[in-house]
Enzyme design. Structure first.
Site, PDB file in Angstrom:
ATOM      1  CG  ASP A 171       5.380  -5.105   4.386  1.00  0.00           C
ATOM      2  OD1 ASP A 171       5.306  -6.253   3.938  1.00  0.00           O
ATOM      3  OD2 ASP A 171       4.529  -4.236   4.168  1.00  0.00           O
ATOM      4  CB  THR A 186       4.964  -6.498  -1.227  1.00  0.00           C
ATOM      5  OG1 THR A 186       5.630  -6.750  -0.009  1.00  0.00           O
ATOM      6  CG2 THR A 186       3.487  -6.639  -1.016  1.00  0.00           C
ATOM      7  CB  THR A 187      10.221  -7.464  -1.132  1.00  0.00           C
ATOM      8  OG1 THR A 187       9.654  -7.017   0.092  1.00  0.00           O
ATOM      9  CG2 THR A 187      11.574  -6.849  -1.333  1.00  0.00           C
ATOM     10  CG  ASP A 221       2.828  -9.715   4.909  1.00  0.00           C
ATOM     11  OD1 ASP A 221       1.933  -8.859   4.828  1.00  0.00           O
ATOM     12  OD2 ASP A 221       3.963  -9.554   4.421  1.00  0.00           O
TER      13      ASP A 221
END
Ligand code: ADP
Ligand code: MG
Length: 548
Positions: A64, A97-98, A389
């Site tokens: 994550d 997010t990545t 998530d």
């Protein structure tokens, strides 16, 4: 001008490190690229995991993006700004997010190339802003509007998010649980994941035993066997302070010279505890949950009055209890009043000894608990991050009702659209807009690389097949280009628009910096503490970018 080496002007504290112009820019670009490079290999369902070990030896295994960057304890000011991109993404969209960080790194990489070619950072920044704006428009047009609350769509969204994070072996049951949880607490199209969904972990058992219950479950029970095990229509008190005799914070000695003094001392303590218990009793509470310690002598009075009591309840559970029952979190038990109490249809303890649980159900506000099971703590932690998530992406789709095909499809659409747009703009900004398109394409490229395919081949095929295959994206098992929508791989529109928004904003911010003034660490050997001032009188301290 860029590239010129500045000598330190007289009015700047010699203890400050200064980099300016091209030096500052390239230092910042490198920092942003370095952060992106850390998380790039974790992107997508075939991404690798990172093992993070903190100073006390605790291990986190995750892919994550937000968690990795949070745990890495990054010090570089620009790198910190990039970490903020991931936390903003997490807060606003809950996923992606990545992707957001990878796009930011790529935007910086392309900017560096353009600066080398002689394009001024201001022009690049302007081009990036225009491209980001256009990209939002392209994504909005590309998005598919779903019927609000369509369960099938929500499950697909949750599944894509979970497989992007945890192993595909979690199959369909985790997405189902997440959709059940969100639909159970949805209120007029609004979803409050933090307030209304409580997540607890139970190490032991299989991940497939993960379950959803309505109400709240606490992993503890009553403090005395005489306390009731089951209360219907309970009035609930929540106390956020110890129900104990306060201990002195400094070492103090009480000199006792006779047995009478000793008993007077304990009597005083006893009466204080009795007073605290009396306050609970007179409020009319049937059950009390305390976040801190609860003295056994107070327990004695409470059980005598048929009141259920539990102590050391976790802070997130206390918040959920407050939210669900309507009880106020009281900071001093002596001030507890009837108006502070909340209600629950049922408070019930199940099990005894080590395996005790308390269920609080039938509360005025909807609340559910997801109980995660898993073989080890690493497994349950990972599932919790994936569920976290998934809940947020379901929320995004329940609220917005818009989705885009995943697996790189939306990024290709954006890139192709931006290249057409770049041509229509012309000039030097055209370069920046095309570079933006390349940067967005780093997502399908990284997805392919991480799955072991050739990124250039995959990208070329995606581009060429984009017009012939609808919603063309990469099948990461075979490397083929397939219709992502038909393959049930979809992401919320909000995740994609936010990723582009935060990535471009961060890139523009970094591009506009042409001076970095950094204070030396306090522990400079030849600087006496009282003289360790970082700025001279009359100068405001330089604002370092980032949070601190
Ligand atoms: P992020 O932190 O950016 O969400 P993830 O590691 O979760 O990163 O990867 C998300 C990306 O993986 C999204 O672009 C999504 O469309 C893609 N993805 C997820 N599952 C699949 C799949 N089965 N096939 C192809 N792409 C997928
Ligand atoms: Mg994800």
């Amino acid at each position: 001008m860029a590239g010129q080496q500045y000598s330190q002007p007289m009015y700047i504290n010699p203890n400050k490190q200064r980099s300016s112009g091209r030096d500052a820019l390239s230092m910042n670009i490198n920092a942003a690229k370095a952060v992106a490079n850390v998380v790039r290999s974790t992107l997508g369902p075939k991404g690798m995991d990172k093992m993070l070990v903190n100073s006390v030896g605790d291990i986190i295994l995750t892919n994550d993006g937000a968690t990795i960057l949070d745990e890495m304890d990054i010090e570089h000011p620009t790198a910190k700004m990039i970490v903020e991109v991931s936390s903003t993404q997490d807060n606003v969209a809950g996923d992606g997010t990545t992707s957001a960080v990878v796009i930011t790194g790529e935007l910086m990489d392309k900017a560096e190339e353009m600066v080398h070619k002689g394009v001024h950072p201001t022009i690049i920044a302007k081009g990036y802003k225009m491209a980001a704006y256009k990209a939002q428009e392209i994504l909005e047009n590309y998005a598919i509007t779903t019927t609000k609350g369509d369960r099938e769509v929500l499950e697909k969204i949750a599944k894509t998010s979970i497989t992007g994070k945890a192993s595909e072996s979690y199959g369909d049951y985790l997405p189902k649980i997440c959709v059940d949880a969100v639909t159970a607490i949805e209120d007029n199209g609004e979803v409050n994941v933090e307030g209304n969904i409580l997540i607890t972990q139970e190490v032991g058992g299989k991940a497939s035993d993960t379950e959803l219950i309505s109400g709240i479950m606490l992993n503890k029970g009553r403090l005395h066997s005489n306390m009731p095990k089951k209360i219907q229509n309970a009035k609930i008190a929540l106390v956020n302070a110890p129900i104990e005799v306060e201990k002195t914070h400094i070492d103090s000695k009480v000199q006792i010279s006779s047995p009478d003094e000793m008993s007077a001392c304990t009597d005083r303590e006893e009466s204080q505890l009795k007073e605290m218990a009396e306050s609970v009793i007179s409020s009319g509470a049937d059950a009390i949950f305390c976040s801190k310690g609860l003295d056994d002598r107070a327990v004695h009075y409470l059980q005598k009055n048929g009141i259920f009591a539990a102590r050391r309840v976790g802070s997130s559970e206390m918040k959920s209890l407050s939210h669900a029952t309507g009880a106020r979190l009281v900071q001093d038990v002596n001030e507890l009043e009837e108006t502070d109490l909340g209600t629950a249809g049922l408070v019930e303890q199940e099990g005894e000894f080590d395996n005790t649980k308390t269920y609080i159900k039938g509360c005025p506000n909807k609340i559910v608990t997801i109980i995660i099971h898993g073989g080890t703590e690493h497994v349950t932690d990972n599932i919790e991050r994936a569920i976290d998530d998934a809940l947020k992406v379901i929320k995004a789709v329940v609220e917005d009702g818009k989705i885009v095909p995943g697996g790189g499809a939306s990024e290709i659409e954006v890139a192709l659209g931006l290249r057409d747009y770049a041509v229509s703009i012309g000039g030097r900004q055209q370069l920046a807009i095309s570079a933006f398109a390349d940067a967005v394409e780093s997502i399908p490229k990284s997805l392919a690389t991480n799955a072991g395919f050739d990124s250039i081949d995959s990208l070329l095929e995606l581009r060429t097949k984009h017009s012939s295959i609808e919603n063309a994206g990469i099948n990461l098992n075979t490397g083929e280009t397939i219709d992502m929508y038909k393959s049930n791989i979809v992401d919320p529109l909000r995740v994609k628009t936010q990723a582009i928004k935060s990535a471009s904003e961060a890139a523009v911010m970094v591009l506009r910096i042409d001076d970095v003034l950094r204070s030396q660490k306090q522990s400079m050997p030849d600087v006496k503490p009282e003289h360790n001032v970082n700025t001279y009188e009359g100068m405001t301290p330089p604002q370092m970018p980032g949070r601190r």
